[in-house]
Design a protein around this motif. Structure first.
Motif, PDB file in Angstrom:
ATOM      1  N   MET A 156     -11.160  -5.518 -16.571  1.00 55.62           N
ATOM      2  CA  MET A 156     -10.574  -5.924 -15.292  1.00 55.62           C
ATOM      3  C   MET A 156      -9.306  -6.703 -15.568  1.00 55.62           C
ATOM      4  N   GLY A 157      -8.328  -6.549 -14.694  1.00 60.33           N
ATOM      5  CA  GLY A 157      -7.118  -7.333 -14.868  1.00 60.33           C
ATOM      6  C   GLY A 157      -5.991  -6.898 -13.961  1.00 60.33           C
ATOM      7  N   ASP A 158      -4.917  -7.665 -14.032  1.00 62.30           N
ATOM      8  CA  ASP A 158      -3.707  -7.348 -13.288  1.00 62.30           C
ATOM      9  C   ASP A 158      -3.000  -6.188 -13.979  1.00 62.30           C
ATOM     10  N   VAL A 159      -2.421  -5.308 -13.184  1.00 65.01           N
ATOM     11  CA  VAL A 159      -1.606  -4.213 -13.704  1.00 65.01           C
ATOM     12  C   VAL A 159      -0.267  -4.227 -12.976  1.00 65.01           C
ATOM     13  N   TYR A 160       0.721  -3.609 -13.580  1.00 60.01           N
ATOM     14  CA  TYR A 160       2.101  -3.727 -13.110  1.00 60.01           C
ATOM     15  C   TYR A 160       2.743  -2.351 -13.022  1.00 60.01           C
ATOM     16  N   ARG A 161       3.231  -2.010 -11.846  1.00 64.95           N
ATOM     17  CA  ARG A 161       3.948  -0.746 -11.652  1.00 64.95           C
ATOM     18  C   ARG A 161       5.117  -0.986 -10.717  1.00 64.95           C
ATOM     19  N   ARG A 162       6.157  -0.228 -10.903  1.00 68.85           N
ATOM     20  CA  ARG A 162       7.376  -0.408 -10.117  1.00 68.85           C
ATOM     21  C   ARG A 162       7.254   0.287  -8.766  1.00 68.85           C
ATOM     22  N   ASP A 163       6.387  -0.237  -7.928  1.00 68.09           N
ATOM     23  CA  ASP A 163       6.204   0.275  -6.567  1.00 68.09           C
ATOM     24  C   ASP A 163       7.102  -0.477  -5.602  1.00 68.09           C
ATOM     25  N   GLU A 164       7.573   0.242  -4.607  1.00 69.10           N
ATOM     26  CA  GLU A 164       8.290  -0.413  -3.517  1.00 69.10           C
ATOM     27  C   GLU A 164       7.267  -1.179  -2.689  1.00 69.10           C
ATOM     28  N   ILE A 165       7.610  -2.389  -2.319  1.00 73.50           N
ATOM     29  CA  ILE A 165       6.686  -3.212  -1.540  1.00 73.50           C
ATOM     30  C   ILE A 165       6.638  -2.698  -0.108  1.00 73.50           C
ATOM     31  N   ASP A 166       5.416  -2.409   0.343  1.00 76.60           N
ATOM     32  CA  ASP A 166       5.174  -2.050   1.745  1.00 76.60           C
ATOM     33  C   ASP A 166       3.751  -2.474   2.083  1.00 76.60           C
ATOM     34  N   ALA A 167       3.216  -1.992   3.198  1.00 79.36           N
ATOM     35  CA  ALA A 167       1.896  -2.425   3.654  1.00 79.36           C
ATOM     36  C   ALA A 167       0.781  -2.110   2.661  1.00 79.36           C
ATOM     37  N   SER A 168       0.968  -1.108   1.827  1.00 79.50           N
ATOM     38  CA  SER A 168      -0.105  -0.738   0.901  1.00 79.50           C
ATOM     39  C   SER A 168       0.315  -0.746  -0.573  1.00 79.50           C
ATOM     40  N   HIS A 169       1.502  -1.239  -0.883  1.00 81.39           N
ATOM     41  CA  HIS A 169       1.984  -1.255  -2.263  1.00 81.39           C
ATOM     42  C   HIS A 169       2.601  -2.604  -2.625  1.00 81.39           C
TER      43      HIS A 169
END
Length: 179
Positions: A156-169
């Motif tokens: 378990m842990g934090d993961v990091y991806r270059r998603d655009e911030i919106d209601a579900s990302h």
């Protein structure tokens, strides 16, 4: 009291009593990215920003009372209750404090992700440099855990991806997986 119940209480107390590290010490220079005393040479792959790095060590899944910590406790409880060995002890090991900075080999190559796969693109990942990345998934730890002799574990842990911030990302989110 069964060993399973003792283990469950230990892990429940671990979550309630856990402390997380403070915000990381971050320094960007023209040639390096320094995170908590670890130096990474910058190159053409470097695309991580101080804004993303400030999320390192947040570990919401370890903060007492946080919904992600409660979910973590429920997952651990379920796994331990559902998969005991003959003696009633849990067969799964829990890993929820692994370093989110991994090599590209761990994040991609060890999982047989082809070199031309879209998930490797700098537009999808946070690279410290060509060789180091903020993990894009908790699967990045599978090879090292299996190589250490484990065959049943939960990561378990934090993961990091270059998603655009919106209601579900959001570029930092949480993942749990069992192997």
């Amino acid at each position: 009291m069964t060993q399973l119940m003792k283990s469950l209480r230990i892990f429940a107390n671990q979550c309630r009593n856990c402390t997380t590290k403070s915000a990381p010490s971050i320094e960007f220079t023209a040639s390096t990215v320094n995170i908590d005393g670890r130096k990474f040479n910058r190159d053409k792959w470097t695309n991580v920003t101080p804004n993303i790095l400030k999320h390192l060590n947040r570990n919401l899944h370890l903060k007492p009372g946080h919904p992600l910590c409660l979910l973590r406790e429920n997952i651990i409880s379920f796994m331990y209750k559902s998969f005991p060995n003959r003696a009633g002890n849990p067969i799964f090991s829990i890993y929820d404090r692994l370093d989110p900075i991994v090599t590209t080999k761990k994040n991609f190559d060890s999982l047989l992700i082809p070199e031309d796969h879209p998930s490797r693109k700098p537009s999808d990942c946070y690279y410290l440099n060509k060789d180091f990345i903020l993990r894009g998934h908790t699967s990045a730890h599978q090879e090292e855990l299996i190589a250490s002799g484990l065959d049943s574990f939960v990561v378990m842990g934090d993961v990091y991806r270059r998603d655009e911030i919106d209601a579900s990302h959001f570029p930092v989110f949480h993942q749990a997986e069992a192997f």
